[in-house]
Enzyme design. Structure first.
Site, mmCIF file in Angstrom:
data_model
loop_
_atom_site.group_PDB
_atom_site.id
_atom_site.type_symbol
_atom_site.label_atom_id
_atom_site.label_comp_id
_atom_site.label_asym_id
_atom_site.label_seq_id
_atom_site.Cartn_x
_atom_site.Cartn_y
_atom_site.Cartn_z
ATOM 1 N N SER A 1 -19.844 -7.743 5.272
ATOM 2 C CA SER A 1 -19.365 -6.615 4.513
ATOM 3 C C SER A 1 -19.651 -5.257 5.157
ATOM 4 O O SER A 1 -19.045 -4.264 4.765
ATOM 5 C CB SER A 1 -20.021 -6.624 3.123
ATOM 6 O OG SER A 1 -21.412 -6.425 3.229
ATOM 7 N N SER B 1 -23.760 -10.270 6.392
ATOM 8 C CA SER B 1 -23.021 -9.005 6.368
ATOM 9 C C SER B 1 -23.429 -7.983 7.428
ATOM 10 O O SER B 1 -22.749 -6.969 7.577
ATOM 11 C CB SER B 1 -23.119 -8.357 4.985
ATOM 12 O OG SER B 1 -22.247 -8.990 4.091
ATOM 13 N N LYS C 1 -24.411 2.791 5.476
ATOM 14 C CA LYS C 1 -23.542 1.945 4.659
ATOM 15 C C LYS C 1 -23.512 2.497 3.232
ATOM 16 O O LYS C 1 -24.554 2.926 2.711
ATOM 17 C CB LYS C 1 -24.066 0.506 4.660
ATOM 18 C CG LYS C 1 -23.139 -0.498 3.977
ATOM 19 C CD LYS C 1 -23.695 -1.925 4.035
ATOM 20 C CE LYS C 1 -22.717 -2.936 3.444
ATOM 21 N NZ LYS C 1 -23.230 -4.321 3.514
#
Lengths: 493, 493
Positions: free
Chosen positions: B158, B182, B78
């Site tokens: 997210s 997330s 990420k």
């Protein structure tokens, strides 16, 4: 200092007398190799931005980790201020934007500081003392430095100081005049220097003060205060307080009212100027820093630090008065610096304490002052001085010769006893030699003899001549006695 | 035979260990898939050269018999994890060109275990979002589409890029971060496994901060076993993160197949919400039946403060974010606006241009709730609620070993469907935020498809630091659900 205001501290206005009320917030840089939340170095004077870690520069994802030694220094200071040590304290974020504040917030302690209430005893003229309350001491990060004079179009930022640990020490509004404020700061400085928790160097900014000043009618309700920021010398603090108090009195007496505000001291103009009003004050949006857990201190750890505290100025002063028989003034001067007190104790070993303090005050401090040296830099050791004084006491040398010896050792070094022997400075106590000198002076000055016999005070001139004749080595008592008998003067005179 | 892309982490590990496949072959297959998948927009930065170099190193180690836990296994990271020398954007324009000179602890742990980095995955800007639509680099598309529909769906957020990368077989597994859901929410709507560990289990050092007291890194994988493997490598005790908890990292794979016989599984009644699609409730019921069939005891429990979790979260998280994001000021790194008149103008322009709408919204909310006069009404009360929510869980865990809940209130929705209504967007986290507020571990496991053929997940919540228990229950669900569905590779892999 709850007692009624003393007359001398009051300031006179057109409409009567006013009392000044002063509280201080002192920022003392913690003596520590590393910063409060990063491992970066803290040395003063390093080239710009050479002591900045990723944490100090607030790079993304960087986290603060508390430096345990800084906490220990804060606890040590708190103990030195006879203050309550809070077993649990919390670090908060104080949020505001400024280029020298990389995180956009300062990590500080807001509602739960590491140290609570304590007190400082201040020394006032005439040997008096007064107690000043300490409200709290908390740990916080220092900011960096903005440099506005390096480039025509840009401001530069030096982050070396960003993240350095500060102790903010907040006093109660217990001070009543500029002299007391200065005495407080001096005492606080002495305490942290004794403790080794701050070097107290105001020129380098490692000790800075914000001064809160208000005025009121003696004994009346507190007035509105103004905060004077970052006044960086004892002299400026006194000037700033005096100017600010007078300014407030003038406003009040002309029917105005004081606006609560932050003011800056302009040392060139000798005046304070408005910086921002209460309405313009930042909303700092304090909240507990989620990157840091509450600081939990172990009672045993606190007690260990307590056991390691050195003798502090007040205790030392009391001991000097008790053990050496010094008066409060002399003792107070000696304990202002630990090095001076230590020097004195070495100097006074085995000799009269008052003699030692006079020698220190008149001979050593005078010479140090002239050469611009500190006691730690004194070229003649306390032990050497002790030897010089011991030689005066046992009659080996006169007081006059002693000063000459100090001068020699001061500039050339060496052992005082060796100097005395090598240069033949031993005091002459042989009456035959002194008598010979006396006869020689009398024979050469018959007119002065008659004058001295008529007016015994003039005998002093003969003493000087005889001393000159003997190279200053004659024992002054012996010279006096022989002269008196030879000139036929009375014993008392 | 399965293509290497479809391997699970565990399968690839075996294949490399048995030398049926080299890391280079595996990595090349992933690089090809990554390149072919660009319509999905899962990656912000692809690092194929780095991946091949790491793979070559791994192959050499395997050849020497020195393979480590994740040797040669290609992962996606990420873009919130700082990676040394590789651009790290946090999905934001303000960090568009930011290249960290340091490596986050979690990713360093992965490289130390031999893993290979394929690239940095797209995400909601600063992890603020539930659909990956707030990214400066454009939305990520979910590889899943409803049957018979070409409508573009969100992958959740997210960690949407990581979820898509795993679901579309562009990598073996990925890292995510979870502040309010997330990891678990995107995992649920893309048919993969996502685990948020206990707060303090994975170091936050080097992860761009969103809300420090809630952020936690975790694995996003194809199977529960893979989550156990990856978590074992990500987790550590880190002296650089003061909130890292000093507990040994257990072997999460060891007890994975122990089953749920004799375990008590709590069903929190407050998680039945009005207006949730019946399919969600039905799946939840089915999940409980699966566990019961494997010998678990199902008990109804109460978490009475659940309804306050979302409001509390949307106070605490923006409050911390408003402060955490203050460092992006255009002064030291990141986007700096051109032509600023003065420092305030520089801040306003740089931040105004650098942050997207949702980030600006949350900074404003956070600044507001911390402001003087509002702090007590919002931030203080939210913190109290947080304590009550944590206590709810503590009390529930007196009656059961783990909790079973839906992971999301619905399947993936269409891109653009909820962007106009922030509150409907925030509701996506209704089942997940409680877990962050209480700091507990939670896993989302794919459990079935809607009648349109879109994946849904179930969530297992465990006691603090009982990741092993969470994984064990998750594995039991996985066995029963036997979820084998894959999205059709319409993007041209």
């Amino acid at each position: 200092m709850s007692q009624a205001a003393k007359k001398s501290k009051l300031i006179k206005g057109e409409t009567g007398e006013w009392e000044i009320v002063i509280g201080m917030e002192v920022h003392a840089q913690v003596l520590s190799e590393a910063k409060l939340f990063s491992g970066a170095a803290t040395a003063f004077g390093a080239s710009p931005n050479s002591q900045v870690s990723f944490v100090d520069a607030a790079m993304p994802g960087m986290l603060p980790v508390i430096n345990r030694f800084c906490v220990e220094q804060a606890v040590r200071t708190g103990l030195g201020l006879k203050a309550k040590i809070n077993r649990r304290s919390v670090f908060d974020r104080k949020n505001y934007f400024y280029p020298d504040l990389p995180q956009g917030y300062q990590i500080s302690q807001y509602k739960q500081p590491v140290v609570g209430e304590g007190e400082v005893l201040i020394d006032l003229p005439g040997g008096e003392s007064a107690v000043v309350g300490i409200e709290r001491l908390h740990l916080e990060q220092d900011a960096g430095k903005s440099l506005h004079d390096q480039h025509a179009d840009y401001s530069y930022v030096d982050l070396n100081r960003a993240g350095v640990a500060l102790m903010e020490i907040v006093s109660r509004p217990d001070l009543r005049c500029a002299d007391e404020a200065v005495a407080y700061l001096k005492k606080l400085r002495a305490i942290v220097r004794y403790l080794g928790t701050c070097d107290g160097n105001m020129e380098e900014g490692s000790m800075r003060a914000d001064v809160n000043v208000s005025v009121r009618r003696p004994g009346g309700p507190l007035g509105t205060r103004c905060e004077i920021k970052n006044v960086n010398s004892m002299r400026f603090i006194a000037q700033a307080i005096e100017f600010e108090a007078r300014r407030q009195v003038d406003i009040l007496e002309s029917g105005g009212s004081i606006r609560q505000e932050t003011r800056l001291f302009d040392s060139k103009a000798g005046e304070t100027r408005s910086m921002r009003s209460k309405e313009e004050a930042h909303d700092y949006r304090y909240f507990p820093d989620p990157d840091l857990l509450p600081l939990e201190l172990d009672e045993d750890w606190i007690r260990t630090i307590e056991a390691s505290l050195p003798e502090l100025p007040d205790e030392k002063k009391a001991r000097f008065i008790k053990d050496y028989g010094l008066d409060a003034y002399d003792a107070g001067v000696l304990v202002t610096e630990r090095e001076l007190a230590d020097y004195y104790e070495e100097l006074a070993r085995g000799i009269d304490a008052k003699l030692a303090v006079n020698w220190l005050n008149n001979e050593i401090l005078g010479r140090l002052n002239k050469d611009g040296l500190s006691i730690a830099e004194c070229p003649v050791s306390a032990t050497a001085n002790n030897a010089i004084i011991a030689m005066i006491v046992d009659g080996t040398i006169s007081g006059k010769i002693a000063k000459d010896i100090l001068d020699i050792v001061w500039s050339e070094g060496g052992d005082p006893k060796t100097v005395v022997e090598a240069r033949g400075l031993r005091q002459v106590t042989d009456t035959g030699a002194i008598e010979a000198a006396v006869e020689k002076v009398i024979a050469a000055n018959p007119d002065k003899v008659a004058a001295a016999q008529a007016k015994p005070k003039l005998a002093g001139w003969f003493v000087g001549q005889v001393m000159k004749e003997t190279g200053g080595k004659a024992n002054p008592q012996a010279v006096n006695a022989i002269l008196k008998s030879r000139l036929g003067l009375p014993d008392e005179g | 035979m399965t293509t290497p892309n479809a391997f699970t982490l565990a399968e690839a590990r075996e294949a490399l260990k048995e030398k049926r496949l080299s890391s280079r072959e595996l990595t090349e297959a992933m690089i090809a898939a990554m390149a072919a998948s660009r319509p999905l927009n899962a990656f912000v930065t692809e690092t194929p050269e780095k991946a091949l170099a790491m793979a070559a190193d791994s192959d050499a180690r395997i050849a020497r018999g020195e393979g480590r836990a994740l040797e040669g296994l290609p992962l996606a990271i990420k873009d919130l994890f700082c990676t040394r020398g590789v651009r790290t954007t946090a999905g934001s324009r303000i960090l568009e060109n930011f290249v960290p000179p340091y490596e986050s602890t979690v990713t360093q742990n992965l490289w130390d275990a031999g893993a290979v980095m394929l690239g940095k995955t797209n995400m909601d800007e600063f992890a603020m979002g539930s659909s990956n639509e707030t990214s400066y680099f454009g939305p990520v598309e979910n590889p899943w589409r409803a049957e018979g529909s070409n409508k573009k769906l969100v992958p959740g957020g997210s960690s949407g890029g990581s979820a898509t990368a795993v679901a579309a077989d562009l990598c073996l597994a990925a890292t995510g971060t979870d502040t309010g859901g997330s990891i678990r929410q995107p995992a649920a709507v893309t048919g993969i496994v996502g685990l948020k560990p206990t707060y303090g289990r994975c170091s936050r050092w080097g992860i761009v901060a969103f809300a420090s007291s809630l952020d936690q890194a975790g694995p996003m994988t194809k199977t529960v076993r893979d989550a156990a493997i990856l978590l074992g490598a990500m987790a550590s005790v880190d002296p650089m993160d003061a909130t890292s908890v000093d507990m040994p990292v257990p072997d999460y794979e060891a007890g994975l197949e122990a089953g749920v016989k004799g375990m008590r599984i709590g069903i929190p009644k407050e998680y039945r919400i009005d207006g949730a699609p019946p399919e969600i409730d039905a799946l939840w019921h089915k999940g409980a039946e699966w566990l019961k069939a494997q010998g678990a005891e199902i008990v109804e429990v109460s978490l009475p403060h659940t309804k306050y979790a979302l409001p509390a979260y949307y106070i605490v998280a923006p409050a911390e974010a408003s402060s955490n994001l203050a460092r992006y000021d255009g002064v030291r790194y990141g986007h700096r606006a051109a032509g600023a008149k003065d420092i305030t103008d520089l801040y306003e322009k740089s931040r105004g241009e650098g942050f997207g709408k949702e980030v600006r919204r949350r900074i404003l909310i956070g600044t507001y709730v911390l402001s003087a006069g509002y702090y007590d009404a919002y931030y203080s009360r939210a913190q109290k609620l947080r304590t009550l929510i944590a206590r709810d869980f503590a009390q529930a865990f007196e009656q059961c070993d783990a909790l079973l809940t839906p992971a999301t209130p619905g399947p993936a929705f269409a891109i653009g469907e909820k962007t106009a209504d922030p509150v409907s967007m925030y509701l996506n986290d209704v089942f997940t935020v409680t877990v962050n507020l209480a700091g507990l571990p939670g896993i989302s496991v794919p459990a079935g498809l809607t009648k349109e053929g879109l994946p849904l997940g179930l969530q297992v919540i465990g006691k603090a630091f009982d990741e092993a228990g969470v994984l064990r229950v998750g594995r039991a669900l996985e066995v029963a659900a036997d979820f084998k569905a894959k999205p059709a590779a319409w993007w041209g892999a």
